[in-house]
Design a protein around this motif. Sequence first.
Motif, mmCIF file in Angstrom:
data_model
loop_
_atom_site.group_PDB
_atom_site.id
_atom_site.type_symbol
_atom_site.label_atom_id
_atom_site.label_comp_id
_atom_site.label_asym_id
_atom_site.label_seq_id
_atom_site.Cartn_x
_atom_site.Cartn_y
_atom_site.Cartn_z
ATOM 1 N N GLN A 1 11.169 4.443 -17.657
ATOM 2 C CA GLN A 1 9.721 4.542 -17.833
ATOM 3 C C GLN A 1 8.999 3.207 -17.719
ATOM 4 N N ALA A 2 9.668 2.090 -17.978
ATOM 5 C CA ALA A 2 9.029 0.778 -17.828
ATOM 6 C C ALA A 2 8.600 0.537 -16.383
ATOM 7 N N ALA A 3 9.241 1.197 -15.440
ATOM 8 C CA ALA A 3 8.902 1.032 -14.031
ATOM 9 C C ALA A 3 7.451 1.409 -13.754
ATOM 10 N N ILE A 4 6.956 2.426 -14.433
ATOM 11 C CA ILE A 4 5.569 2.856 -14.210
ATOM 12 C C ILE A 4 4.603 1.758 -14.638
ATOM 13 N N SER A 5 4.846 1.161 -15.793
ATOM 14 C CA SER A 5 3.995 0.057 -16.255
ATOM 15 C C SER A 5 4.041 -1.117 -15.286
ATOM 16 N N ILE A 6 5.216 -1.414 -14.777
ATOM 17 C CA ILE A 6 5.367 -2.507 -13.816
ATOM 18 C C ILE A 6 4.529 -2.227 -12.575
ATOM 19 N N LEU A 7 4.586 -1.007 -12.073
ATOM 20 C CA LEU A 7 3.808 -0.635 -10.889
ATOM 21 C C LEU A 7 2.306 -0.707 -11.160
ATOM 22 N N VAL A 8 1.878 -0.149 -12.283
ATOM 23 C CA VAL A 8 0.453 -0.152 -12.622
ATOM 24 C C VAL A 8 -0.055 -1.579 -12.785
ATOM 25 N N ASP A 9 0.684 -2.399 -13.502
ATOM 26 C CA ASP A 9 0.243 -3.772 -13.774
ATOM 27 C C ASP A 9 0.149 -4.628 -12.514
ATOM 28 N N ILE B 1 0.834 -1.204 0.000
ATOM 29 C CA ILE B 1 0.000 0.000 0.000
ATOM 30 C C ILE B 1 0.868 1.255 0.000
ATOM 31 N N GLU B 2 2.123 1.102 0.425
ATOM 32 C CA GLU B 2 3.050 2.232 0.439
ATOM 33 C C GLU B 2 4.422 1.746 -0.004
ATOM 34 N N LEU B 3 4.989 2.444 -0.997
ATOM 35 C CA LEU B 3 6.274 2.035 -1.551
ATOM 36 C C LEU B 3 7.143 3.255 -1.813
ATOM 37 N N ASN B 4 8.361 3.222 -1.273
ATOM 38 C CA ASN B 4 9.324 4.287 -1.522
ATOM 39 C C ASN B 4 10.534 3.670 -2.212
ATOM 40 N N ASN C 1 5.109 11.205 -4.507
ATOM 41 C CA ASN C 1 6.270 12.057 -4.267
ATOM 42 C C ASN C 1 7.234 11.884 -5.429
ATOM 43 N N VAL C 2 7.503 12.989 -6.121
ATOM 44 C CA VAL C 2 8.410 12.992 -7.271
ATOM 45 C C VAL C 2 9.382 14.168 -7.165
ATOM 46 N N PHE C 3 9.872 14.405 -5.967
ATOM 47 C CA PHE C 3 10.807 15.501 -5.746
ATOM 48 C C PHE C 3 12.055 15.290 -6.605
ATOM 49 N N GLY C 4 12.554 16.378 -7.183
ATOM 50 C CA GLY C 4 13.787 16.326 -7.958
ATOM 51 C C GLY C 4 13.657 15.704 -9.334
ATOM 52 N N VAL D 1 -1.375 2.968 -2.377
ATOM 53 C CA VAL D 1 -1.950 4.245 -1.949
ATOM 54 C C VAL D 1 -0.909 5.361 -2.005
ATOM 55 N N THR D 2 0.336 5.047 -1.628
ATOM 56 C CA THR D 2 1.402 6.043 -1.588
ATOM 57 C C THR D 2 2.617 5.537 -2.353
ATOM 58 N N LEU D 3 3.120 6.382 -3.256
ATOM 59 C CA LEU D 3 4.278 6.023 -4.068
ATOM 60 C C LEU D 3 5.284 7.164 -4.041
ATOM 61 N N SER D 4 6.536 6.829 -3.732
ATOM 62 C CA SER D 4 7.613 7.820 -3.754
ATOM 63 C C SER D 4 8.650 7.399 -4.782
#
Length: 147
Positions: A52-60, A40-43, A95-98, A67-70
Amino acid sequence: MEFVCNNLTPKVQKLNISGYRNSFNNSSLLNLVQRCNQLIELNISDSSSLNQAAISILVDNLQATLVTLSLSRCTRIHPAELLDLNEMPKLLFLNVFGMLNENHLVILRRNLSHLSINENPLCTIGRSSQGRRGDRDGNNLWEVKLW
């Protein structure tokens, strides 16, 4: 990192593995979220090998739970890819600082209006601390011995 991603209990719900720079990549992420699909929470901030493949991995794999992604300072992830996080109905905090300039942040906030973006600079997940090299008392979490 490979050992952790392949052996962590699938019951874990909150995980902070930020700061592993080149040691944590898309393959590590895939192994992790396939095994621990109740997160539910991943940093995973400061993972400079993620792209960019990381986003697809997370969504899939975490669409139903996260709930929370950093992703702060994961600079190889293109800002446009973050729009795919719209497919995660439970995601509330990002959280997408920097990673983004102010113009990109405005666009992201407009397109992901249901998310609280960069409003929590401090992580709420405890992270183990390591002592000096060779120090047997170095692996602690809030002064509690881990191993």
